[in-house]
Design a protein around this motif. Structure first.
Motif, mmCIF file in Angstrom:
data_model
loop_
_atom_site.group_PDB
_atom_site.id
_atom_site.type_symbol
_atom_site.label_atom_id
_atom_site.label_comp_id
_atom_site.label_asym_id
_atom_site.label_seq_id
_atom_site.Cartn_x
_atom_site.Cartn_y
_atom_site.Cartn_z
ATOM 1 N N TYR A 171 0.830 -1.210 0.000
ATOM 2 C CA TYR A 171 0.000 0.000 0.000
ATOM 3 C C TYR A 171 0.865 1.262 0.000
ATOM 4 O O TYR A 171 0.866 2.025 0.964
ATOM 5 N N PRO A 172 1.639 1.492 -1.060
ATOM 6 C CA PRO A 172 2.475 2.705 -1.099
ATOM 7 C C PRO A 172 1.619 3.961 -1.132
ATOM 8 O O PRO A 172 0.624 4.042 -1.855
ATOM 9 N N ALA A 208 -8.035 3.452 10.439
ATOM 10 C CA ALA A 208 -8.586 3.815 9.133
ATOM 11 C C ALA A 208 -7.514 4.500 8.291
ATOM 12 O O ALA A 208 -6.804 5.392 8.762
ATOM 13 N N LEU A 209 -7.400 4.108 7.017
ATOM 14 C CA LEU A 209 -6.434 4.682 6.088
ATOM 15 C C LEU A 209 -7.126 5.111 4.810
ATOM 16 O O LEU A 209 -8.185 4.583 4.438
ATOM 17 N N VAL A 210 -6.515 6.070 4.153
ATOM 18 C CA VAL A 210 -6.964 6.500 2.830
ATOM 19 C C VAL A 210 -5.711 6.619 1.946
ATOM 20 O O VAL A 210 -4.590 6.399 2.389
ATOM 21 N N GLY A 211 -5.938 6.996 0.688
ATOM 22 C CA GLY A 211 -4.820 7.178 -0.233
ATOM 23 C C GLY A 211 -4.263 5.892 -0.794
ATOM 24 O O GLY A 211 -3.136 5.872 -1.303
ATOM 25 N N VAL A 212 -5.025 4.816 -0.722
ATOM 26 C CA VAL A 212 -4.576 3.532 -1.255
ATOM 27 C C VAL A 212 -4.833 3.497 -2.750
ATOM 28 O O VAL A 212 -5.914 3.884 -3.221
ATOM 29 N N GLN A 213 -3.849 3.035 -3.527
ATOM 30 C CA GLN A 213 -3.999 2.952 -4.970
ATOM 31 C C GLN A 213 -5.012 1.864 -5.324
ATOM 32 O O GLN A 213 -4.963 0.763 -4.784
ATOM 33 N N PRO A 214 -5.944 2.164 -6.231
ATOM 34 C CA PRO A 214 -7.007 1.189 -6.546
ATOM 35 C C PRO A 214 -6.480 -0.146 -7.040
ATOM 36 O O PRO A 214 -7.073 -1.193 -6.777
ATOM 37 N N ASN A 215 -5.345 -0.145 -7.772
ATOM 38 C CA ASN A 215 -4.875 -1.416 -8.331
ATOM 39 C C ASN A 215 -4.362 -2.371 -7.257
ATOM 40 O O ASN A 215 -4.178 -3.565 -7.514
ATOM 41 N N THR A 216 -4.093 -1.868 -6.054
ATOM 42 C CA THR A 216 -3.651 -2.751 -4.974
ATOM 43 C C THR A 216 -4.813 -3.436 -4.272
ATOM 44 O O THR A 216 -4.590 -4.302 -3.428
ATOM 45 N N LEU A 217 -6.048 -3.054 -4.591
ATOM 46 C CA LEU A 217 -7.219 -3.611 -3.912
ATOM 47 C C LEU A 217 -7.941 -4.654 -4.740
ATOM 48 O O LEU A 217 -9.069 -5.035 -4.428
ATOM 49 N N ASP A 253 -17.954 1.132 6.932
ATOM 50 C CA ASP A 253 -19.209 1.132 6.196
ATOM 51 C C ASP A 253 -19.266 -0.078 5.265
ATOM 52 O O ASP A 253 -18.248 -0.677 4.922
ATOM 53 N N ARG A 254 -20.455 -0.368 4.820
ATOM 54 C CA ARG A 254 -20.662 -1.502 3.934
ATOM 55 C C ARG A 254 -19.936 -1.237 2.597
ATOM 56 O O ARG A 254 -20.070 -0.175 2.002
ATOM 57 N N GLY A 255 -19.171 -2.209 2.164
ATOM 58 C CA GLY A 255 -18.452 -2.083 0.887
ATOM 59 C C GLY A 255 -17.025 -1.590 1.033
ATOM 60 O O GLY A 255 -16.266 -1.632 0.060
ATOM 61 N N GLU A 256 -16.620 -1.101 2.199
ATOM 62 C CA GLU A 256 -15.246 -0.639 2.359
ATOM 63 C C GLU A 256 -14.306 -1.846 2.479
ATOM 64 O O GLU A 256 -14.633 -2.839 3.129
ATOM 65 N N LYS A 257 -13.129 -1.704 1.856
ATOM 66 C CA LYS A 257 -12.226 -2.833 1.681
ATOM 67 C C LYS A 257 -11.232 -2.957 2.841
ATOM 68 O O LYS A 257 -10.773 -1.970 3.407
ATOM 69 N N ALA A 258 -10.918 -4.226 3.148
ATOM 70 C CA ALA A 258 -9.912 -4.512 4.155
ATOM 71 C C ALA A 258 -8.526 -4.357 3.551
ATOM 72 O O ALA A 258 -8.319 -4.594 2.354
ATOM 73 N N GLN A 308 6.955 2.020 -4.386
ATOM 74 C CA GLN A 308 7.619 1.019 -5.211
ATOM 75 C C GLN A 308 8.911 1.587 -5.773
ATOM 76 O O GLN A 308 8.995 2.752 -6.150
ATOM 77 N N TYR A 309 9.929 0.756 -5.819
ATOM 78 C CA TYR A 309 11.232 1.186 -6.336
ATOM 79 C C TYR A 309 11.102 1.601 -7.795
ATOM 80 O O TYR A 309 10.615 0.850 -8.634
ATOM 81 N N ALA A 310 11.515 2.825 -8.084
ATOM 82 C CA ALA A 310 11.332 3.381 -9.423
ATOM 83 C C ALA A 310 12.588 3.322 -10.264
ATOM 84 O O ALA A 310 12.621 3.872 -11.363
ATOM 85 N N GLY A 311 13.651 2.706 -9.782
ATOM 86 C CA GLY A 311 14.866 2.598 -10.569
ATOM 87 C C GLY A 311 15.841 3.723 -10.266
ATOM 88 O O GLY A 311 15.701 4.466 -9.303
ATOM 89 N N VAL A 312 16.831 3.844 -11.123
ATOM 90 C CA VAL A 312 17.923 4.802 -10.963
ATOM 91 C C VAL A 312 17.671 5.989 -11.882
ATOM 92 O O VAL A 312 17.243 5.825 -13.025
ATOM 93 N N ASN A 313 17.947 7.167 -11.371
ATOM 94 C CA ASN A 313 17.820 8.375 -12.187
ATOM 95 C C ASN A 313 19.099 8.527 -13.017
ATOM 96 O O ASN A 313 19.991 9.318 -12.702
#
Length: 457
Positions: A171-172, A208-217, A253-258, A308-313
């Motif tokens: 969850y970056p 409770a957390l927010v800011g989670v990227q949708p593709n991780t869920l 709430d109903r529908g919120e993801k773990a 996530q590691y983005a490599g070398v600049n």
């Protein structure tokens, strides 16, 4: 009967009407040679001598042209200008690193390809970059060094190797939004996030957390609150506190993801006394025998939220010069390899075999026989590459992005930028051209002297 010997008769005169041959004088031969050399001399004067003389004269005038005589001010200015000093420093790095690296790799490849079956094919592959122009090679390596691992080959390899040994968090970028009934998470961006003190038996903690990227869920389960905590234990839920269309902040709430897999620590006096990991439904439980009965804090370590590691600049200010040198070595190693391989072909094999018979190891043969015999060839290759890198321009101009172009600056690029790239100061540009000529000329004369020495042997 005796015969009287008559004296030899004089040579017969030339046949009537036959033209007499006239011997060519050395002066006549010189005129013939000069006649054939004249076109080359004209081109040499127009393309080399005239630009040199014009640049020397133009360097004595300011940006306004020949009406603004400044003397040697342009020369003193280039040694006080920060950009020019960076260019001189980078040129020094180029001269020391690039020729040595290309020559060294060329020597290694030339020696090794003599011992493999497909040596000719390997030489062809290594030499092939020489058929590519500097501009095309610059475009290729601009893509190779792209920051996005999905585009840049270098960062794709770097991220692949990194992720093999160091896994990225699930969850970056996640962070707390509001307080839950059990804790109020606070902390710097990226964590760790720590809640207010709680006591075992106070009831489930809501993290409770927010800011989670949708593709991780993808495939995440519905968050669930623990029914009841065991006596003396501390339990709770970690979930994404976001409900499309609205919801109650800090409440499941109903529908919120773990958020399964999040690590939770129980901290007392700055030390983690117990840890737990959120299950598929987001619930966790800290064992009673580890946490005791006194109040403690719940902490979500920063390792849960590392990006996530983005490599070398590669093209950043620190590595841009070295990255471009890598592209140059890729292009010119084949040139060095071919010349050194030609030199290897001329080494008497008897010397190498005699050394091996006398018990010399391969490294000793290479260091004490092969390299000394190749010294003239290595010198020619090294000096040729030094002259080439002193004039390097194309790769730097194409590969280095605008943000780090000044960090990768070299004298030829600074000459262009001063004269035509926005500076519009051809006086300074001409002074840089004269400086570059002064740096190249000694190396060029050394190369010519070496050629004459080799020819006289």
């Amino acid at each position: 009967m005796s015969q009287t010997l008559s004296p030899p008769s004089p040579a017969a005169p030339a046949a009537a009407g036959a033209p007499a041959r006239r011997a060519r004088t050395p002066l006549g031969r010189k005129w013939i040679a000069a006649f054939f050399l004249l076109p080359a001399l004209i081109l040499l004067g127009a393309l080399v001598v005239y630009p040199i003389v014009w640049s020397v004269i133009r360097s004595l005038f300011g940006p306004d042209g020949f009406t603004d005589f400044v003397g040697l001010s342009n020369y003193t200015g280039i040694f006080t200008d920060h950009q020019t000093l960076v260019a001189i420093k980078n040129n020094a790095i180029w001269v020391v690193v690039a020729p040595v690296a290309a020559t060294g790799l060329g020597l290694i490849f030339a020696v090794l390809t003599e011992r493999i079956r497909w040596g000719t094919a390997f030489k062809l592959v290594v030499f092939m970059p020489m058929a590519i122009s500097m501009l095309a090679a610059g475009i290729i390596f601009r893509l190779v060094y792209d920051q996005d691992p999905g585009k840049g080959v270098a960062n794709a390899v770097a991220t692949g190797v990194h992720d093999t040994f160091f896994k990225a968090s699930a969850y970056p970028g996640a962070h707390p939004r509001v307080a839950g009934p059990g804790s109020t998470l606070t902390g710097p961006v990226g964590g760790p996030y720590t809640g207010k003190p709680v006591s075992p038996g106070d009831g489930p903690a809501a993290l409770a957390l927010v800011g989670v990227q949708p593709n991780t869920l993808t495939g995440a389960a519905q968050a669930a609150a623990p029914g009841s905590c065991p006596s003396g234990a501390l339990c709770g839920t970690v979930w994404l506190d976001f409900q499309p269309g609205g919801g109650t902040p800090g409440k499941i709430d109903r529908g919120e993801k773990a958020l399964a897999g999040v690590r939770v620590e129980a901290v007392r006096d700055g030390r983690a006394v117990a840890t737990a990991t959120a299950s598929k439904d987001g619930t966790f439980a800290l064992p009673a025998d580890r946490i005791g009965t006194s109040p403690l804090q719940l902490r979500l370590p920063a390792t849960n939220f590392t990006a996530q590691y983005a490599g070398v600049n590669w093209l950043g200010p620190t590595l841009v010069t070295w990255s471009i040198i890598g592209a140059y070595v890729w292009m010119w190693t084949g040139f060095a390899m071919v010349l050194i391989a030609a030199g290897l072909a001329g080494i008497p094999r008897e010397l190498l075999e005699a050394a091996r018979v006398d018990g010399a190891r391969e490294w000793q043969v290479f260091r004490r026989i092969t390299v000394p015999l190749l010294a003239p060839v290595l010198g020619v290759v090294l000096v040729t590459l030094v002259i080439n890198v002193l004039k390097i321009f194309d790769l730097v101009y194409v590969i280095a992005p605008g943000a780090s172009q000044q960090d990768a600056n070299v004298l030829a690029l600074q000459l262009y930028l001063s004269s035509f790239g926005g500076g519009n100061d051809q006086g300074t540009g001409s002074a840089l051209a004269v400086l570059l000529l002064a740096l190249v000329a000694p190396v060029m004369f050394l190369n010519i002297k070496r050629f004459r020495k080799e020819k006289s042997r």
